[in-house]
Design an enzyme around this catalytic site. Sequence first.
Site, PDB file in Angstrom:
ATOM      1  N   ASP A 125       0.828  -1.215   0.000  1.00  0.00           N
ATOM      2  CA  ASP A 125       0.000   0.000   0.000  1.00  0.00           C
ATOM      3  C   ASP A 125       0.858   1.260   0.000  1.00  0.00           C
ATOM      4  O   ASP A 125       0.528   2.245  -0.642  1.00  0.00           O
ATOM      5  CB  ASP A 125      -0.933   0.015   1.217  1.00  0.00           C
ATOM      6  N   GLU A 175      -9.553 -17.375 -20.564  1.00  0.00           N
ATOM      7  CA  GLU A 175     -10.871 -17.429 -19.951  1.00  0.00           C
ATOM      8  C   GLU A 175     -10.923 -16.525 -18.727  1.00  0.00           C
ATOM      9  O   GLU A 175     -10.054 -16.596 -17.857  1.00  0.00           O
ATOM     10  CB  GLU A 175     -11.124 -18.890 -19.532  1.00  0.00           C
ATOM     11  N   LYS A 223     -10.813 -27.312 -18.733  1.00  0.00           N
ATOM     12  CA  LYS A 223     -11.709 -26.412 -19.461  1.00  0.00           C
ATOM     13  C   LYS A 223     -12.439 -25.562 -18.423  1.00  0.00           C
ATOM     14  O   LYS A 223     -13.377 -26.014 -17.774  1.00  0.00           O
ATOM     15  CB  LYS A 223     -12.689 -27.219 -20.309  1.00  0.00           C
ATOM     16  N   CYS A 255     -44.712 -28.519  14.507  1.00  0.00           N
ATOM     17  CA  CYS A 255     -43.840 -29.628  14.128  1.00  0.00           C
ATOM     18  C   CYS A 255     -44.669 -30.724  13.462  1.00  0.00           C
ATOM     19  O   CYS A 255     -45.675 -31.165  14.014  1.00  0.00           O
ATOM     20  CB  CYS A 255     -43.147 -30.167  15.376  1.00  0.00           C
TER      21      CYS A 255
HETATM   22  S1  IVH Z   1      -9.046 -23.638 -26.614  1.00  0.00           S
HETATM   23  C1  IVH Z   1      -9.579 -23.662 -30.925  1.00  0.00           C
HETATM   24  N1  IVH Z   1      -8.515 -24.067 -24.085  1.00  0.00           N
HETATM   25  O1  IVH Z   1     -14.075 -23.387 -23.963  1.00  0.00           O
HETATM   26  C2  IVH Z   1      -9.471 -23.771 -29.463  1.00  0.00           C
HETATM   27  N2  IVH Z   1     -10.669 -23.248 -24.657  1.00  0.00           N
HETATM   28  O2  IVH Z   1     -15.503 -23.987 -27.017  1.00  0.00           O
HETATM   29  C3  IVH Z   1     -10.489 -22.977 -28.787  1.00  0.00           C
HETATM   30  N3  IVH Z   1     -12.134 -22.839 -22.728  1.00  0.00           N
HETATM   31  O3  IVH Z   1     -15.493 -20.672 -24.534  1.00  0.00           O
HETATM   32  C4  IVH Z   1     -10.433 -22.886 -27.350  1.00  0.00           C
HETATM   33  N4  IVH Z   1     -10.707 -23.461 -21.176  1.00  0.00           N
HETATM   34  O4  IVH Z   1     -13.027 -20.080 -23.879  1.00  0.00           O
HETATM   35  C5  IVH Z   1      -9.439 -23.659 -24.975  1.00  0.00           C
HETATM   36  N5  IVH Z   1      -7.897 -24.468 -21.874  1.00  0.00           N
HETATM   37  C6  IVH Z   1      -8.815 -24.057 -22.780  1.00  0.00           C
HETATM   38  C7  IVH Z   1     -10.102 -23.614 -22.376  1.00  0.00           C
HETATM   39  C8  IVH Z   1     -11.003 -23.222 -23.358  1.00  0.00           C
HETATM   40  C9  IVH Z   1     -11.929 -22.986 -21.407  1.00  0.00           C
HETATM   41  C10 IVH Z   1     -13.397 -22.358 -23.321  1.00  0.00           C
HETATM   42  C11 IVH Z   1     -13.213 -21.350 -24.407  1.00  0.00           C
HETATM   43  C12 IVH Z   1     -14.511 -21.422 -25.171  1.00  0.00           C
HETATM   44  C13 IVH Z   1     -14.830 -22.870 -25.034  1.00  0.00           C
HETATM   45  C14 IVH Z   1     -14.421 -23.598 -26.283  1.00  0.00           C
END
Ligand code: IVH
Length: 709
Positions: free
Chosen positions: A68, A211, A151, A445
């Site tokens: 800070d 993401e 994902k 109850c």
């Molecule tokens: S690759 C051509 N890697 O999943 C490759 N996508 O349909 C395209 N997503 O909304 C995406 N984690 O944002 C990739 N490790 C990852 C991911 C990822 C999440 C999401 C992406 C999109 C959907 C793909």
Amino acid sequence: MNSPVAQRTDEMLSRTRELLSHIEANGASGTLFSDPETLVANLRDVIRFHDRRYYVKDDPVITDGEYDRLFAYLQQLEDARPELRDDTSPTQRVGGAPLDAFEKVRHPEPLLSLSNAFDAEDLAAWYDRCRRGLSGHLEADDPLPVSAELKIDGLAVALTYRSGRLITAATRGDGRVGENITRNVRTIRSIPLKLEDSDRDMPEQFEVRGEVFMRRSRFEAFNKALEERGEKPFANPRNAAAGSLRQLDPTVTAERPLDFFAYGVGPSNGWIPESQHQTLKWLSDLGFPVGGKAEYFESLDALQEFCERWAEDRDSLDYEIDGVVVKVDSVEYQRVLGTISNAPRWAVAYKFPAREATTTLTDIIVNVGRTGAIKPEAVLAPVHIGGVTVSQATLHNADYISDRDIRIGDTVVVKRAGDVIPQVVRPVVDARSGEEQEWSMPDVCPSCGSEIIRLPDEADYFCVASDCPAQFIRLLEHFASRSAMDIEGLGSKLAVLLAEEGVVSTLADLYRLTVDDLLQLEGFAQKKAENLLDGIEASKEQPLHRLITGLGIRHVGRDAAMRLVHNYESLQEISEAGREELEMIDGIGPVTAESVHDWFEIEENVQLVEELRHLGVNTKRLAQEAPVTASESPIAGATFVLTGSLERFTRKEAKQEIEQRGGKVTGSVSGNTDFLVRGENPGSKLQAAEDRGVTVLSEEDFVALLDGS
Ligand code: IVH
């Protein structure tokens, strides 16, 4: 020799110290450094470094107070010298005036979507297709390496950097045209405004894809704060992230706890890495968070194991994932494979089974628990979720229902996650016909008809009648259960029968039962009666912590019972302990201490304990229950893997029990694994353990090990 990371940390820390003493020497409003430009650049560098340690690596190396002070000083210098302002300064993440609408941006290269694989077979078929597509490049027995990443269930964004500075951020939109959300994205602290120099020359301009999401823990706290302010909470972290990112007022986004993981590069006018795994490493070197769970595989088997492992372990993460993205690792091979319609052939999303489904809420009933808490429960039109048919779900408490305006007859979203009880998440308001009925808590109850009350600071309503039959039935069931006295043959059906027929009206009555008493009951013959009595007799020798657990004292589960037994030698001693004394026990908080103390203040309870003792039930600590130091436990130093669901513990509890005794829990079976604990419906880890000759423990064996035998 120190590693480069350690060297850099050392260097940045010494620059930090220098700056802090400079600030101290000058005081907050002291004279400026002779060369303000260098000073400001220095401060920005150092603050960026600490931002990265904090937001990207989750491992800060200075205190919040020190940070800070640096930040305030930079802010002060920039205010005094407007000509030194810079867009990429850490002070420039605050937002600005609201927009009327987002500007549209065309993606130079479309953001593709992914085709899905729903099981091992689909995944194998995808892998085969890739091999065939690469037949001119691969020999039959050449490996085809892939990168597998989690994902993340959030929103895709494309970040454009020019000369190392963030210039635009866009949503995915329809894949071709997205929205310009640059000012919102600038407020996300884990997204660098300015990139680190890496070993390689950075392309003059390139795009980073990843993401935006909200961590589960941050989401829960954020939703709670919304509710406290009387605002509507979000249904899940994804919606919260989407709602926060698409705010026209960036100062609102700035207050939302958003996070980011990068997973790829888009168009670039310079060098980019040759493989996906190198891309992740490069992105990390540039200062992006990449999640750190990606793995590189050369065979389908190992890849499948990764997918199955994460399907099982997804709840151990602080963010939501809905699958695994598998990518052919080599960028050259990716080019060869190309794309089909709007998905690449070189990548696939292995989707986990959905955990949410919609169905009709046909009724709301209430149950009385053993502590008298009255819990509303949803009766549902049966629905399949993740391989299980769900026809009941929890509605938590009356506020939960009214806050979400859940009505009987509603179409509702039901969620079933890991080993938790299915829950009703929210109604689908758009699906209403107008016939839906609002619900309210009954006044009395449902079991004993006495008035029910809501205590201050409690979410639940309670039946406080001491002779409520439903409460006693639940208590009896709990007392006999496997986590308490473990009485063979005494389950919930029999508990109802014994209580309703009036043969057992206190826990002590169990130990007074005779064969003749039981023969009067429906379904009992000599043999069955004798077996039950044998089970009851055997329970007299159970360790003390099991008896304490069985008494059903509020807030006293297995863990608290153990802690009590470690500190006292008998139930008698515990009953005489004062509240403050109980509170001193490690792991026993004021609420539990008060609950234990209050329980023993009730005459009937004291009498119950006395009767149990007279009837021969063990009320003293057994030798095996004596406190063991972690190093004495057979668990100390051992590595465990858990698979399937356990009856007596959640994953988290099992992990705690192991760690308290000096053991550790890992996600997958390896050469270091000592034990695999096998629950119901074990996953692929069981096979892996058997293949490696790892000792497999049943839940019984595991409990015995915890108990020290
Ligand atoms: S690759 C051509 N890697 O999943 C490759 N996508 O349909 C395209 N997503 O909304 C995406 N984690 O944002 C990739 N490790 C990852 C991911 C990822 C999440 C999401 C992406 C999109 C959907 C793909």
